[in-house]
Each structure stands twice: as structure tokens, then as C-alpha cells.
Design an enzyme around this catalytic site. Sequence first.
Site, PDB file in Angstrom:
ATOM      1  N   CYS A 102       5.629  -8.544  -1.163  1.00 40.60           N
ATOM      2  CA  CYS A 102       5.402  -7.410  -0.263  1.00 40.60           C
ATOM      3  C   CYS A 102       6.699  -7.157   0.490  1.00 40.60           C
ATOM      4  O   CYS A 102       7.200  -8.051   1.187  1.00 40.60           O
ATOM      5  CB  CYS A 102       4.271  -7.735   0.704  1.00 40.60           C
ATOM      6  SG  CYS A 102       4.043  -6.524   2.028  1.00 40.60           S
ATOM      7  N   ASN A 103       7.250  -5.960   0.356  1.00 39.11           N
ATOM      8  CA  ASN A 103       8.503  -5.644   1.033  1.00 39.11           C
ATOM      9  C   ASN A 103       8.351  -5.683   2.546  1.00 39.11           C
ATOM     10  O   ASN A 103       9.212  -6.218   3.259  1.00 39.11           O
ATOM     11  CB  ASN A 103       8.999  -4.262   0.600  1.00 39.11           C
ATOM     12  CG  ASN A 103       9.539  -4.248  -0.806  1.00 39.11           C
ATOM     13  OD1 ASN A 103      10.719  -4.444  -1.043  1.00 39.11           O
ATOM     14  ND2 ASN A 103       8.671  -4.026  -1.767  1.00 39.11           N
ATOM     15  N   THR A 104       7.258  -5.120   3.065  1.00 42.48           N
ATOM     16  CA  THR A 104       7.062  -5.089   4.510  1.00 42.48           C
ATOM     17  C   THR A 104       7.005  -6.498   5.085  1.00 42.48           C
ATOM     18  O   THR A 104       7.664  -6.810   6.078  1.00 42.48           O
ATOM     19  CB  THR A 104       5.777  -4.323   4.868  1.00 42.48           C
ATOM     20  OG1 THR A 104       5.872  -2.987   4.356  1.00 42.48           O
ATOM     21  CG2 THR A 104       5.572  -4.261   6.367  1.00 42.48           C
ATOM     22  N   GLU A 133      -4.214   1.411  -4.669  1.00 42.98           N
ATOM     23  CA  GLU A 133      -5.408   0.566  -4.576  1.00 42.98           C
ATOM     24  C   GLU A 133      -6.594   1.249  -5.269  1.00 42.98           C
ATOM     25  O   GLU A 133      -7.336   0.608  -6.021  1.00 42.98           O
ATOM     26  CB  GLU A 133      -5.739   0.301  -3.105  1.00 42.98           C
ATOM     27  CG  GLU A 133      -4.774  -0.611  -2.383  1.00 42.98           C
ATOM     28  CD  GLU A 133      -5.057  -2.079  -2.639  1.00 42.98           C
ATOM     29  OE1 GLU A 133      -6.222  -2.439  -2.877  1.00 42.98           O
ATOM     30  OE2 GLU A 133      -4.092  -2.876  -2.599  1.00 42.98           O
ATOM     31  N   TYR A 191      -0.166  -2.989   5.373  1.00 43.29           N
ATOM     32  CA  TYR A 191       0.714  -3.723   6.269  1.00 43.29           C
ATOM     33  C   TYR A 191       1.690  -2.829   7.019  1.00 43.29           C
ATOM     34  O   TYR A 191       2.152  -3.186   8.103  1.00 43.29           O
ATOM     35  CB  TYR A 191       1.503  -4.772   5.471  1.00 43.29           C
ATOM     36  CG  TYR A 191       0.813  -6.117   5.374  1.00 43.29           C
ATOM     37  CD1 TYR A 191      -0.495  -6.300   5.782  1.00 43.29           C
ATOM     38  CD2 TYR A 191       1.500  -7.213   4.858  1.00 43.29           C
ATOM     39  CE1 TYR A 191      -1.113  -7.526   5.688  1.00 43.29           C
ATOM     40  CE2 TYR A 191       0.895  -8.453   4.759  1.00 43.29           C
ATOM     41  CZ  TYR A 191      -0.418  -8.605   5.176  1.00 43.29           C
ATOM     42  OH  TYR A 191      -1.023  -9.825   5.087  1.00 43.29           O
ATOM     43  N   GLY A 192       2.040  -1.702   6.433  1.00 43.73           N
ATOM     44  CA  GLY A 192       3.014  -0.823   7.080  1.00 43.73           C
ATOM     45  C   GLY A 192       2.557  -0.267   8.415  1.00 43.73           C
ATOM     46  O   GLY A 192       3.362   0.271   9.178  1.00 43.73           O
ATOM     47  N   THR A 200       5.639  -2.905  -3.312  1.00 46.06           N
ATOM     48  CA  THR A 200       5.186  -3.402  -4.611  1.00 46.06           C
ATOM     49  C   THR A 200       3.960  -2.667  -5.140  1.00 46.06           C
ATOM     50  O   THR A 200       3.634  -2.786  -6.317  1.00 46.06           O
ATOM     51  CB  THR A 200       4.901  -4.915  -4.544  1.00 46.06           C
ATOM     52  OG1 THR A 200       3.965  -5.184  -3.485  1.00 46.06           O
ATOM     53  CG2 THR A 200       6.182  -5.691  -4.299  1.00 46.06           C
ATOM     54  N   HIS A 201       3.280  -1.898  -4.291  1.00 48.82           N
ATOM     55  CA  HIS A 201       2.192  -1.051  -4.781  1.00 48.82           C
ATOM     56  C   HIS A 201       2.717   0.104  -5.638  1.00 48.82           C
ATOM     57  O   HIS A 201       2.034   0.563  -6.559  1.00 48.82           O
ATOM     58  CB  HIS A 201       1.400  -0.453  -3.610  1.00 48.82           C
ATOM     59  CG  HIS A 201       0.382  -1.370  -3.014  1.00 48.82           C
ATOM     60  ND1 HIS A 201       0.710  -2.363  -2.131  1.00 48.82           N
ATOM     61  CD2 HIS A 201      -0.971  -1.435  -3.178  1.00 48.82           C
ATOM     62  CE1 HIS A 201      -0.392  -2.994  -1.757  1.00 48.82           C
ATOM     63  NE2 HIS A 201      -1.420  -2.452  -2.375  1.00 48.82           N
ATOM     64  N   ASP A 225       0.335 -10.830  -1.303  1.00 45.80           N
ATOM     65  CA  ASP A 225       0.598  -9.448  -0.884  1.00 45.80           C
ATOM     66  C   ASP A 225      -0.558  -8.991   0.002  1.00 45.80           C
ATOM     67  O   ASP A 225      -1.589  -9.662   0.109  1.00 45.80           O
ATOM     68  CB  ASP A 225       0.740  -8.525  -2.101  1.00 45.80           C
ATOM     69  CG  ASP A 225       1.145  -7.102  -1.725  1.00 45.80           C
ATOM     70  OD1 ASP A 225       1.781  -6.921  -0.656  1.00 45.80           O
ATOM     71  OD2 ASP A 225       0.830  -6.166  -2.478  1.00 45.80           O
ATOM     72  N   SER A 226      -0.383  -7.830   0.611  1.00 44.92           N
ATOM     73  CA  SER A 226      -1.449  -7.256   1.428  1.00 44.92           C
ATOM     74  C   SER A 226      -2.597  -6.755   0.559  1.00 44.92           C
ATOM     75  O   SER A 226      -3.739  -6.679   1.013  1.00 44.92           O
ATOM     76  CB  SER A 226      -0.907  -6.111   2.274  1.00 44.92           C
ATOM     77  OG  SER A 226      -0.348  -5.107   1.441  1.00 44.92           O
TER      78      SER A 226
END
Length: 263
Positions: free
Chosen positions: A73-75, A151, A41-42, A184-185, A9-10
Site C-alpha cells: 500500500c503506497n499510502t 474494490e 486509507y487515503g 496498488t488498487h 494492504d487496506s
Amino acid sequence: MFRPILVFDSGIGGLSVLSEIRSLLPGRDYVYLFDNARLPYGELQDEVLISGCVDLVVRLSRQIDAALVVIACNTASTLVLPALRAQLSIPVVGVVPAIKPAAQLSRVGEIGLLATPGTIKRDYTRQLIEDFAGDSQVHLFASSELVLLAERKMAGAPVNYEDLMKILAPIKETDLDVLVLGCTHFPMLKQEMRDCLGDKVSLLDSGKAIARRVDSLLPDNSMVTEKMGLLLGYHTTANIEPGLCERLELLGFSKLSYFPPAE
């Protein structure tokens, strides 16, 4: 010895997916890689996101001889899966916003998708809505700020409810009863989001579905027992806060390594 599962993931958002996979498959070995050097990432251009993700995931999966890769990660999942599958012979599992189950669960025919701007704008996301929620009214909400809130929470900082309320205010103005957490965050802020939105809105993510998919792609899982002892290592592309290191250690992680992006 079974080959490890690599989860990417990011940032720390993929831990919400990893938690579901570990719950279903507690005896497997796991390695977690997060690209915190380029978080969130977005906000990245598509080409930059794709090239960076493919480089990191391909290099590390080969280094550790991974059995399977999860892009948690969806993005990233909306963009990088074809390129990764072209370079890797192992299964690559992506994360899909839970649009279909949300449309089935809604009692009022109104659902929401809360995701990063990158996920919201993707044709992939629009096609999911058209395919699986054509009879529902779908409200779209974009936020990168929630990523940073999650985060900071994982690093030990208290969640700023005033900021959270401002982000969620447009959702409270609708009549939706199911909200898809399309990053996912976001599940890491579930309790705080429930505090703000109340009981009328169900929060839905795809963590359990991803875990079941991973299980189905690893036929040797029946031979794995909890007595095997777990490798739970993690790699970052930039330095992380001491508070986050401590939190990861409490979750059972060890063997922190720096895994820099390619030059």
C-alpha cells in the site's frame, strides 16, 4: 517447510503486488491481510493509520511466523515502515511510486502521478519527485474513488466508465506520456484506464520491482519448488461481499479468517 510471506494492504489492491511476487516466486507460501474495516486509507489521519497498521501487521506476522512482510500500500508505506521495522526483526518491504523509472521513460519530459490523497500530500512523495524527476514536469492527481471502483470490480460489479472518465478527465487535459499508478488498487483497472486514456499514455506501477526486492531478501528461494504446495490464506478486518469471496477462491485463496483490529 518455509515460513510464509505476509502481504498487507487496506483492501484488495495489494493483490496486484502479490500477483507479481507469486509470478517470480511461485513455490512460496503466502498470507494476505487486508484492513477493509478502515478502507480507504487515503482518508485516514496519519496517527490512526500508523497505529492500526502496526498493530495488525505485528500481531499477525508473529502469529504465522512470517519470513518477510510486504506493505503493499503506497499510502501506508509512506508512514508506517519505520515503526514496523522497530518492532519486527524480519525484513519489511514497502511500495514506492515508480517516479524514477517514469521520468526515465518519458519522451516528452511530462509524467503524472495518480494516487490517493494521502500519498499525494506526503513529504515522502514530494522528495521522490525532487530526487528523481527534477528535470520533468510532474502532474499530481488524487483519487479515493478509484480505490472503491477497483474494490467493486473485484467483487464482480461492472466498472462504471462514466465515473472513470470523470476521474481521469484532468489527465487527458495534459501532454504527459507516462502515468505512475501510485496506489496498488489502480493496476486492477489498467485495461479500463487504457480504454479511457488511449495509447499515448503508458501506465507504470512498481509491482515487478517489489517482487525483485522480495526475492533478493529471501536467500533460501533457490530451494523452493512449485511441487511444495502453496498455502494461500487471507485475513480481513471486516466482513466482505460474497462476490469477493468467490473471486478470491478462484484465485486460489483458502482459509478465510477474521482478524479484528485491537480494541
